[in-house]
Design a protein around this motif. Structure first.
Motif, PDB file in Angstrom:
ATOM      1  N   LEU A  24      -0.743  82.541 122.355  1.00 18.25           N
ATOM      2  CA  LEU A  24      -1.491  81.338 122.664  1.00 18.25           C
ATOM      3  C   LEU A  24      -1.381  81.091 124.165  1.00 18.25           C
ATOM      4  O   LEU A  24      -0.278  81.075 124.720  1.00 18.25           O
ATOM      5  CB  LEU A  24      -0.883  80.160 121.903  1.00 18.25           C
ATOM      6  CG  LEU A  24      -1.712  78.884 121.811  1.00 18.25           C
ATOM      7  CD1 LEU A  24      -2.832  79.064 120.804  1.00 18.25           C
ATOM      8  CD2 LEU A  24      -0.822  77.721 121.365  1.00 18.25           C
ATOM      9  N   SER A  25      -2.504  80.936 124.824  1.00 24.39           N
ATOM     10  CA  SER A  25      -2.490  80.586 126.240  1.00 24.39           C
ATOM     11  C   SER A  25      -2.402  79.063 126.333  1.00 24.39           C
ATOM     12  O   SER A  25      -3.328  78.363 125.947  1.00 24.39           O
ATOM     13  CB  SER A  25      -3.770  81.095 126.914  1.00 24.39           C
ATOM     14  OG  SER A  25      -3.803  80.707 128.273  1.00 24.39           O
ATOM     15  N   PHE A  26      -1.269  78.558 126.797  1.00 28.83           N
ATOM     16  CA  PHE A  26      -1.076  77.101 126.798  1.00 28.83           C
ATOM     17  C   PHE A  26      -0.439  76.645 128.110  1.00 28.83           C
ATOM     18  O   PHE A  26       0.226  77.413 128.812  1.00 28.83           O
ATOM     19  CB  PHE A  26      -0.198  76.675 125.617  1.00 28.83           C
ATOM     20  CG  PHE A  26       1.257  77.034 125.766  1.00 28.83           C
ATOM     21  CD1 PHE A  26       2.168  76.118 126.271  1.00 28.83           C
ATOM     22  CD2 PHE A  26       1.716  78.291 125.402  1.00 28.83           C
ATOM     23  CE1 PHE A  26       3.504  76.452 126.426  1.00 28.83           C
ATOM     24  CE2 PHE A  26       3.055  78.637 125.551  1.00 28.83           C
ATOM     25  CZ  PHE A  26       3.957  77.713 126.063  1.00 28.83           C
ATOM     26  N   THR A  27      -0.650  75.384 128.416  1.00 27.99           N
ATOM     27  CA  THR A  27      -0.062  74.791 129.613  1.00 27.99           C
ATOM     28  C   THR A  27       0.141  73.294 129.416  1.00 27.99           C
ATOM     29  O   THR A  27      -0.648  72.648 128.722  1.00 27.99           O
ATOM     30  CB  THR A  27      -0.964  75.017 130.841  1.00 27.99           C
ATOM     31  OG1 THR A  27      -0.375  74.371 131.984  1.00 27.99           O
ATOM     32  CG2 THR A  27      -2.347  74.432 130.639  1.00 27.99           C
ATOM     33  N   PRO A  28       1.172  72.727 130.007  1.00 28.52           N
ATOM     34  CA  PRO A  28       1.254  71.268 130.083  1.00 28.52           C
ATOM     35  C   PRO A  28       0.182  70.774 131.054  1.00 28.52           C
ATOM     36  O   PRO A  28      -0.076  71.405 132.083  1.00 28.52           O
ATOM     37  CB  PRO A  28       2.664  71.013 130.650  1.00 28.52           C
ATOM     38  CG  PRO A  28       3.388  72.318 130.536  1.00 28.52           C
ATOM     39  CD  PRO A  28       2.353  73.380 130.610  1.00 28.52           C
ATOM     40  N   VAL A  29      -0.453  69.657 130.736  1.00 31.90           N
ATOM     41  CA  VAL A  29      -1.470  69.062 131.617  1.00 31.90           C
ATOM     42  C   VAL A  29      -1.025  67.654 131.950  1.00 31.90           C
ATOM     43  O   VAL A  29      -0.780  66.836 131.058  1.00 31.90           O
ATOM     44  CB  VAL A  29      -2.855  69.032 130.936  1.00 31.90           C
ATOM     45  CG1 VAL A  29      -3.900  68.480 131.910  1.00 31.90           C
ATOM     46  CG2 VAL A  29      -3.248  70.415 130.453  1.00 31.90           C
ATOM     47  N   ASN A  30      -0.927  67.365 133.244  1.00 34.44           N
ATOM     48  CA  ASN A  30      -0.448  66.050 133.650  1.00 34.44           C
ATOM     49  C   ASN A  30      -1.441  64.953 133.307  1.00 34.44           C
ATOM     50  O   ASN A  30      -2.664  65.157 133.345  1.00 34.44           O
ATOM     51  CB  ASN A  30      -0.147  66.029 135.153  1.00 34.44           C
ATOM     52  CG  ASN A  30       0.583  64.762 135.562  1.00 34.44           C
ATOM     53  OD1 ASN A  30      -0.025  63.797 136.008  1.00 34.44           O
ATOM     54  ND2 ASN A  30       1.898  64.754 135.381  1.00 34.44           N
TER      55      ASN A  30
END
Length: 599
Positions: free
Chosen positions: A562-568
């Protein structure tokens, strides 16, 4: 969009947990893991503010080595360079829809004419480079000259490109120009017509290997030899772009800084400053906790999911990616005279039972399910499941089965002499494993794989005794003939069209294991033959190819994630798609900020 290489980091795993995975039963008790669900978009509540948009958006590029610094898309062979220069628009020509099909509205429009076997590319009138010069027809054509040149640094040429009339003659040095590319209104005009031997169905989609999807600034680079382009100041130090931002400055290998490009053909970006900074995979979670970044290009390592999923001020966004890790086996060499891969009849890894035995000996399902929370899983074929129409979801792949691995070796005539198996001819068998250096986690996974193979009874040793730095790794594999690596784990970031010829074709430079058979070539060619315009036929041929590749096991799927990131929570209009959507200008020109600093 290009094909690019990227190592898939699986994250932080301790020695004790790896030992646990290695001590599993002879057969896996775990079912094939599936990805967790996650929202693909995030948009902050409240309105964007002037103070927010006048501030700096900070994006992370998570990688364990400096980026190379090649700004020209046609020359890039790793996703890190694509990422850090993406605010410049990725040199993209075309716009595509949610199904990756090319539609009108990009830097240029495309018209395919099957009756005449032509592709007409028409550049929009207001298209300009970031130095103010117009985008011209020669900028489209010159990309093909770079790809096809014998001395090029580009690695995109394959038999698919040879369907352009005159391309093969140019590629072999028999012609100085590509006769099949013409300019209806001259080189300085706005239209290019490409003449093909036949059109393929893949050409309807972005990222296909028949029709190149990016543009190059001919006037800016015309005085540089194609062989010198990759290292030239025009590419490395003074690049120009067609996207919403232009490069303000950069620290080589570490960071890039961007400001709006006033000549951009689309809507002006709303955020005035963008910084992209390299951060190591081991430090990424801590950097987000310290609110140093608004999001990560390309996502975070799978193992850091638990560390970042509940960070205050952030929401996770993610989608199953187009990338996958794979096992490759060295079974031949690249003939520099014919520019084709050749299988060596007596290569060490030439026995497919040996290859399959190594694949069945590694318990990827247990590692993924127990340790990676569903963020990474074992794929079953070399076509990722994101391509639902073409993916063969009935294939088993290579689930852990140590007993089966041992039987495969026995059936192939491998016998133990002391602790290790020897070759069927009685000669000593030592297998060199090439693994890429990454975080402590990825290095431990590599050691686990070696441990399992040695448990099987194969004398497997890491090349040079340790994981290799990424550039050294690809430097070895990129040699026409090499004996330093027998088996390796690499990774591909795919384009939006799944034709695999550029990776596994007879003349593909990315075919670094050099696997070539008549049947493989026939199956690959069938994927884009005239018959393949029939969707049912094309789907059937894709599935046949997947079955065949699993049967031969010269390449095999290792991981996808899964390509994931935290987003502010100050960022509006963010989308984490299955593909690298930030390589398209519409990603960057829609972003907004609600505050000056991260929340």
């Amino acid at each position: 969009m290009k094909n690019v290489k990227k190592w898939l980091v699986i994250g932080t795993i301790s020695l004790s947990t790896l030992a646990f995975a290695a001590c599993s039963n002879n057969k896996s008790s775990e079912s094939q893991s599936k990805p967790i669900s996650m929202p693909t978009t995030y948009s902050a509540t409240g309105k964007a503010t002037k103070t927010g948009n006048d501030s700096t958006l900070n994006a992370a590029e998570v990688v364990d080595a400096p980026f190379t610094g090649i700004t020209l898309a046609v020359l890039q062979d790793n996703v890190e360079d694509s990422d850090v220069y993406s605010p410049g628009g990725g040199d993209q020509l075309f716009k595509s829809n949610k199904d990756f099909k090319i539609v009108k509205g990009g830097l240029a429009n495309l018209k395919l004419d099957r009756s005449n076997n032509t592709a007409t590319i028409t550049i929009r009138k207001n298209a300009k480079w970031s130095n103010g010069s117009p985008v011209i027809a020669k900028d489209v054509e010159y990309a093909y000259e770079i790809i096809g040149n014998q001395n090029t640094g580009a690695e995109q040429y394959s038999s698919d490109m040879a369907t352009i009339k005159g391309m093969a003659a140019y590629h072999t040095g028999k012609a100085k120009q590509i006769s099949g590319i013409t300019y209806p209104d001259g080189q300085n005009g706005k239209q290019v017509v490409i003449h093909y031997t036949h059109l393929s169905p893949a050409m309807q989609y972005a990222g296909n290997s028949f029709l190149w999807g990016t543009v190059v600034p001919y006037q800016h680079i015309k005085n540089v030899k194609i062989s010198k382009l990759s290292s030239s100041p025009a590419v490395r130090k003074h690049p120009i772009f067609v996207g919403p931002y232009k490069l303000q400055n950069q620290v080589q290998g570490e960071s890039t800084a961007w400001v709006p490009n006033k000549y951009y053909w689309g809507p002006q970006p709303k955020i005035k400053h963008v910084n992209i900074q390299v951060v190591s995979s081991s430090n990424a979670a801590a950097a987000f906790k310290a609110k140093k970044f608004d999001f990560a290009l390309g996502g975070l390592p799978a193992s850091q999911y638990k560390s970042v999923k509940n960070i205050k001020g952030y929401t996770l966004a993610g989608a199953p990616g187009l990338s996958y890790g794979y096992f490759g086996f060295n079974v031949g060499h690249f003939d520099t005279k014919t520019n084709k891969n050749v299988m060596d009849k007596h290569s060490k890894m030439g026995n497919k039972n040996l290859r399959k035995a190594m694949l069945y000996a590694v318990d990827l399902d247990k590692v993924n399910k127990k340790l990676l929370s569903g963020v990474q899983w074992r794929p079953n074929t070399l076509i990722p499941p994101i391509f639902k129409k073409y993916h063969d979801n009935k294939a088993a792949g290579f689930p852990y089965d140590m007993a089966k691995a041992k039987k495969l070796l026995k059936d192939a005539g491998y016998k133990k002499k002391g602790k290790w198996y020897v070759q069927p001819n009685g000669k000593k068998l030592t297998i060199h494993f090439g693994a890429m250096q990454g975080s402590a986690a990825s290095n431990e996974i590599s050691r686990y794989e070696v441990q399992q193979w040695r448990k099987l009874g194969l004398n497997v040793q890491m090349t040079n005794g340790r994981p290799l730095e990424i550039n050294s790794f690809y430097s070895i594999l990129g040699k026409p003939k090499q004996k330093q690596i027998d088996v390796f784990v690499g990774g591909w970031q795919l384009t939006y069209e799944p034709t695999p010829t550029q990776f596994y074709g007879e003349d593909a430079t990315y075919n670094m294991g050099h696997f070539v058979t008549k049947k493989n070539t026939k199956l690959l060619n069938s994927l884009n033959s005239n018959k393949a315009w029939n969707q049912k036929y094309r789907i059937k041929q894709f599935k046949k190819w997947q079955v065949y590749m699993n049967k031969e096991a010269a390449y095999a799927p290792q991981s996808t994630l899964l390509s994931f990131t935290p987003v502010n929570h100050r960022l509006k209009n963010f989308k984490q798609a299955a593909y690298n959507n930030y390589l398209f200008p519409t990603f960057w020109d829609q972003l907004e900020l609600t505050s000056k600093t991260p929340k």
